[in-house]
Design a protein around this motif. Sequence first.
Motif, PDB file in Angstrom:
ATOM      1  N   GLN A 134      49.698  54.007  45.287  1.00  0.00           N
ATOM      2  CA  GLN A 134      50.357  54.468  44.068  1.00  0.00           C
ATOM      3  C   GLN A 134      49.650  53.837  42.880  1.00  0.00           C
ATOM      4  OE1 GLN A 134      54.559  53.778  44.008  1.00  0.00           O
ATOM      5  NE2 GLN A 134      54.805  54.573  41.924  1.00  0.00           N
ATOM      6  N   THR A 135      49.174  54.694  41.979  1.00  0.00           N
ATOM      7  CA  THR A 135      48.465  54.212  40.786  1.00  0.00           C
ATOM      8  C   THR A 135      48.579  55.248  39.685  1.00  0.00           C
ATOM      9  OG1 THR A 135      46.380  53.254  40.018  1.00  0.00           O
ATOM     10  CG2 THR A 135      46.222  55.140  41.506  1.00  0.00           C
ATOM     11  N   ARG A 136      47.869  54.985  38.583  1.00  0.00           N
ATOM     12  CA  ARG A 136      47.848  55.908  37.444  1.00  0.00           C
ATOM     13  C   ARG A 136      46.426  56.388  37.225  1.00  0.00           C
ATOM     14  NH1 ARG A 136      52.455  56.394  34.759  1.00  0.00           N
ATOM     15  NH2 ARG A 136      54.010  54.770  34.934  1.00  0.00           N
ATOM     16  N   VAL A 155      49.886  58.864  40.494  1.00  0.00           N
ATOM     17  CA  VAL A 155      49.291  59.421  41.708  1.00  0.00           C
ATOM     18  C   VAL A 155      49.904  58.707  42.909  1.00  0.00           C
ATOM     19  CG1 VAL A 155      47.152  59.777  42.990  1.00  0.00           C
ATOM     20  CG2 VAL A 155      47.128  59.875  40.512  1.00  0.00           C
ATOM     21  N   LEU A 156      50.424  59.490  43.842  1.00  0.00           N
ATOM     22  CA  LEU A 156      50.964  58.977  45.098  1.00  0.00           C
ATOM     23  C   LEU A 156      50.181  59.625  46.241  1.00  0.00           C
ATOM     24  CD1 LEU A 156      54.740  59.349  44.242  1.00  0.00           C
ATOM     25  CD2 LEU A 156      53.571  57.200  44.672  1.00  0.00           C
ATOM     26  N   VAL A 157      49.554  58.787  47.057  1.00  0.00           N
ATOM     27  CA  VAL A 157      48.693  59.319  48.109  1.00  0.00           C
ATOM     28  C   VAL A 157      48.927  58.561  49.411  1.00  0.00           C
ATOM     29  CG1 VAL A 157      46.311  59.747  48.794  1.00  0.00           C
ATOM     30  CG2 VAL A 157      46.924  59.883  46.404  1.00  0.00           C
ATOM     31  N   ASP A 158      49.102  59.307  50.481  1.00  0.00           N
ATOM     32  CA  ASP A 158      49.054  58.763  51.840  1.00  0.00           C
ATOM     33  C   ASP A 158      47.818  59.360  52.493  1.00  0.00           C
ATOM     34  OD1 ASP A 158      51.297  57.148  51.901  1.00  0.00           O
ATOM     35  OD2 ASP A 158      52.628  58.793  52.460  1.00  0.00           O
ATOM     36  N   ILE A 159      46.968  58.508  53.030  1.00  0.00           N
ATOM     37  CA  ILE A 159      45.679  58.955  53.568  1.00  0.00           C
ATOM     38  C   ILE A 159      45.629  58.731  55.070  1.00  0.00           C
ATOM     39  CG2 ILE A 159      43.218  58.414  53.610  1.00  0.00           C
ATOM     40  CD1 ILE A 159      43.245  58.096  50.705  1.00  0.00           C
ATOM     41  N   ALA A 160      45.037  59.698  55.766  1.00  0.00           N
ATOM     42  CA  ALA A 160      44.734  59.570  57.187  1.00  0.00           C
ATOM     43  C   ALA A 160      43.220  59.688  57.336  1.00  0.00           C
ATOM     44  CB  ALA A 160      45.438  60.655  57.990  1.00  0.00           C
ATOM     45  N   LEU A 161      42.627  58.738  58.046  1.00  0.00           N
ATOM     46  CA  LEU A 161      41.179  58.722  58.259  1.00  0.00           C
ATOM     47  C   LEU A 161      40.897  59.138  59.698  1.00  0.00           C
ATOM     48  CD1 LEU A 161      40.478  55.306  56.503  1.00  0.00           C
ATOM     49  CD2 LEU A 161      40.295  57.593  55.523  1.00  0.00           C
ATOM     50  N   GLY A 162      40.117  60.213  59.868  1.00  0.00           N
ATOM     51  CA  GLY A 162      39.832  60.741  61.198  1.00  0.00           C
ATOM     52  C   GLY A 162      38.553  60.169  61.776  1.00  0.00           C
ATOM     53  N   LEU A 166      39.824  48.679  52.006  1.00  0.00           N
ATOM     54  CA  LEU A 166      40.163  50.111  51.923  1.00  0.00           C
ATOM     55  C   LEU A 166      41.219  50.365  50.854  1.00  0.00           C
ATOM     56  CD1 LEU A 166      40.355  51.211  55.666  1.00  0.00           C
ATOM     57  CD2 LEU A 166      38.899  52.202  53.914  1.00  0.00           C
ATOM     58  N   LYS A 167      42.293  49.597  50.893  1.00  0.00           N
ATOM     59  CA  LYS A 167      43.362  49.791  49.910  1.00  0.00           C
ATOM     60  C   LYS A 167      42.868  49.542  48.492  1.00  0.00           C
ATOM     61  CE  LYS A 167      47.383  48.834  52.786  1.00  0.00           C
ATOM     62  NZ  LYS A 167      48.575  48.004  52.962  1.00  0.00           N
ATOM     63  N   ARG A 216      42.832  52.468  45.620  1.00  0.00           N
ATOM     64  CA  ARG A 216      43.588  52.271  44.377  1.00  0.00           C
ATOM     65  C   ARG A 216      42.673  52.404  43.166  1.00  0.00           C
ATOM     66  NH1 ARG A 216      43.529  48.718  41.093  1.00  0.00           N
ATOM     67  NH2 ARG A 216      42.442  47.236  42.421  1.00  0.00           N
ATOM     68  N   SER A 217      41.518  51.731  43.207  1.00  0.00           N
ATOM     69  CA  SER A 217      40.600  51.797  42.062  1.00  0.00           C
ATOM     70  C   SER A 217      39.953  53.184  41.935  1.00  0.00           C
ATOM     71  CB  SER A 217      39.534  50.715  42.167  1.00  0.00           C
ATOM     72  OG  SER A 217      38.711  50.930  43.291  1.00  0.00           O
TER      73      SER A 217
END
Length: 177
Positions: free
Chosen positions: A87-89, A98-105, A124-125, A129-130
């Motif tokens: 969660q960031t701006r 911006v709200l994002v949940d990420i899945a890495l395959g 990673l986090k 975020r940046s």
Amino acid sequence: MSDQDDINLDTGDSGDGGGKKGSGLFPQLLKWVAIVLGALIFIVTVVVITVNIISGSGKNQTSIPSSEEYVGVREVLQWYQAVGTIQTRTSDPIPASVLVDIALGYTFDDKATPTELTSRLVELKDFLRSYFNRKTVNELRNEEKVKIEIRNYINDNILSKTKIKDVRFTRYEIVEQ
């Protein structure tokens, strides 16, 4: 001379020729049995060889289809989802949330990739975020480009021994003010 004199089926008294006719039937029968058996063996051999060639040298009939259209269209991946919610701006003059949940395959039977991802979870986090903090809303609207940029950066700068194959968003929200 009539036709009946030549063919004498009822009696065998035509002298020495009568005994040979009866004994000539058995070799003729053996000859035809041998011809039929030889033809049958030849036909079965040709059919078995042809079926083995067509079916791929005796492979199991329940094999997975391997046409070019099927192979490579979609690889089955395992997904690393321990990153959590980012969660960031954005960097807009009036920032959006911006709200994002990420899945890495990564490759299905790969054991090294999730281990390396877990060991680099803080990196990673911080990168994610940046990354979202540097982007504008218009740049974030192109999800496919964002996914490719994230994948390439993670593969090039964060992971050293392994690579991820795909990036997917399980949650991707841009909330403008």
